[in-house]
Write a protein that holds these residues in place. Sequence first.
Motif, PDB file in Angstrom:
ATOM      1  N   GLN A  76       0.810  -1.227   0.000  1.00 62.16           N
ATOM      2  CA  GLN A  76       0.000   0.000   0.000  1.00 62.16           C
ATOM      3  C   GLN A  76       0.837   1.268   0.000  1.00 62.16           C
ATOM      4  N   CYS A 115      -6.229   0.202  11.175  1.00 61.96           N
ATOM      5  CA  CYS A 115      -5.852  -0.642  10.037  1.00 61.96           C
ATOM      6  C   CYS A 115      -5.201  -1.938  10.536  1.00 61.96           C
ATOM      7  N   LEU A 116      -3.930  -2.147  10.286  1.00 66.27           N
ATOM      8  CA  LEU A 116      -3.270  -3.351  10.785  1.00 66.27           C
ATOM      9  C   LEU A 116      -3.363  -3.422  12.312  1.00 66.27           C
ATOM     10  N   HIS A 153      -5.719  -0.740   2.201  1.00 62.78           N
ATOM     11  CA  HIS A 153      -5.552  -2.084   2.785  1.00 62.78           C
ATOM     12  C   HIS A 153      -5.919  -3.165   1.783  1.00 62.78           C
ATOM     13  N   GLN A 208     -10.707   0.320  10.182  1.00 64.10           N
ATOM     14  CA  GLN A 208      -9.958  -0.293   9.099  1.00 64.10           C
ATOM     15  C   GLN A 208      -9.318   0.785   8.207  1.00 64.10           C
TER      16      GLN A 208
END
Lengths: 254, 200
Positions: free
Chosen positions: A123, B78-79, B142, B177
């Motif tokens: 990304q 996110c992660l 993502h 996310q």
Amino acid sequence: MLSKRIIPCLDVDRGRVLKGVRFNGLRDAGDPVELACKYRDEGADELVFLDITASLEKRETLKKLVKDVASNLDIPFTVGGGIRSLEDARELLCSGADKVTVNTAAVEKPDLVSKMSKHFGSQCTVVSIDAKKTGNTPSGYEVYTYGARRPTGLDAVEWARRVEGLGAGEILLTSIDRDGTEDGYEINLTKMVCDSVNIPVIASGGCGRPEHILEVFVKTSADAALAASIFHYNTHPIPQVKEFLRVRGVVVRI
Amino acid sequence: MKMALLDYGVGNLYSITCALNRLGVEVKTVAEVKEGLDQDALILPGVGNFTPVAARLAEEKEILYDYVNSGRPLLGICLGLQILLDGSEEGEGRGLGIISGRALKLPSSVKTPHIGWNRLSMVKQHEFVDGIPEGSWVYFVHSYYPSLEERGLCLAETDYGLRFPSIVGRGALVGTQFHPEKSAEAGRLLLRNFLKMVKR
């Protein structure tokens, strides 16, 4: 539904924004942070900074610029220009860039793309492809490096597929023939690349009017349109462009 | 207000730090969770790849468990949200198992990574999403999405090849996310809501 992105591009030389015509004839167009904030306020979805400084202090000035921009901006931005190594990429990402883009270094060391993707994630790994119609390759479009000066013999469409395989998360596709002309995006090239990969493609080079952006979104599956002069010189401000697209059925963030 | 930002050693913490600074929050970047326990809240940022981050956090699993179970505020981005799940299709290693579910690959019918601005479809009330308008645009980057076993944790969904949870929350434990620090107005509002949760 994912919106189509409108991305002002800022070419930066020793800390100033410039705009060139066909990679030549540069004119000063302003302070990068000021412009970045103006574009953010107008509704830019993202920004791209391409550093064209050819001097020894380049790395430090670029890092400082990225930090200044990141501390003022809450939309994503990509940085490119002269990134040669994983360490260069890391420095910029750690200074606040969301994505980094590689061009010449990717062609010379394709391994860099896979390393970047592995270390930082696909990304944030953008590969810029500068393509010119030469007829020397199967698609007719050839990849150039070193600021559109050096032909590589690589086919633009095949190269796009290859960098996707190496882990690139996005392709910034610039038509050298159209760049700075304001004659519209190179639709044929953009369509061929979009149809060959399954990662987002940013169309670049040639935007002179909102109609050009509409055309590239209607005729190709490009995810984003990059433009410089129409925004820098305020001929078509972002809100006007987005409204133009929205009423014609393009999903944009307003 | 002081928050600990966990540094997995793999990338950009500057943007989230700046976004929090702009809201008047002091950020302490910590290499280990235990160094951040004296702060008002903990943030797991959204950078890197699942496997190395999972490996790094494996040793501190118990500390994180206790932290969350004691009701202290945690924001995963996110992660940083995916790592709270049991595991991920992105790679080897187990997640923290704080939220039941797995991170799955986005369907092949859509381009991945999912990069760009997409909309929130609000699902459930929670102080974290207070005042967020239906259809707000937020910024995603993502390739994997959280698939939850408990649907009740989903506060908002987003459509990209399928509908997936884009905001999750259970008490003081919340996650997104997308990247609130890159999501302009909606992102600022979410971070401000998180601040309110922490102050309470």
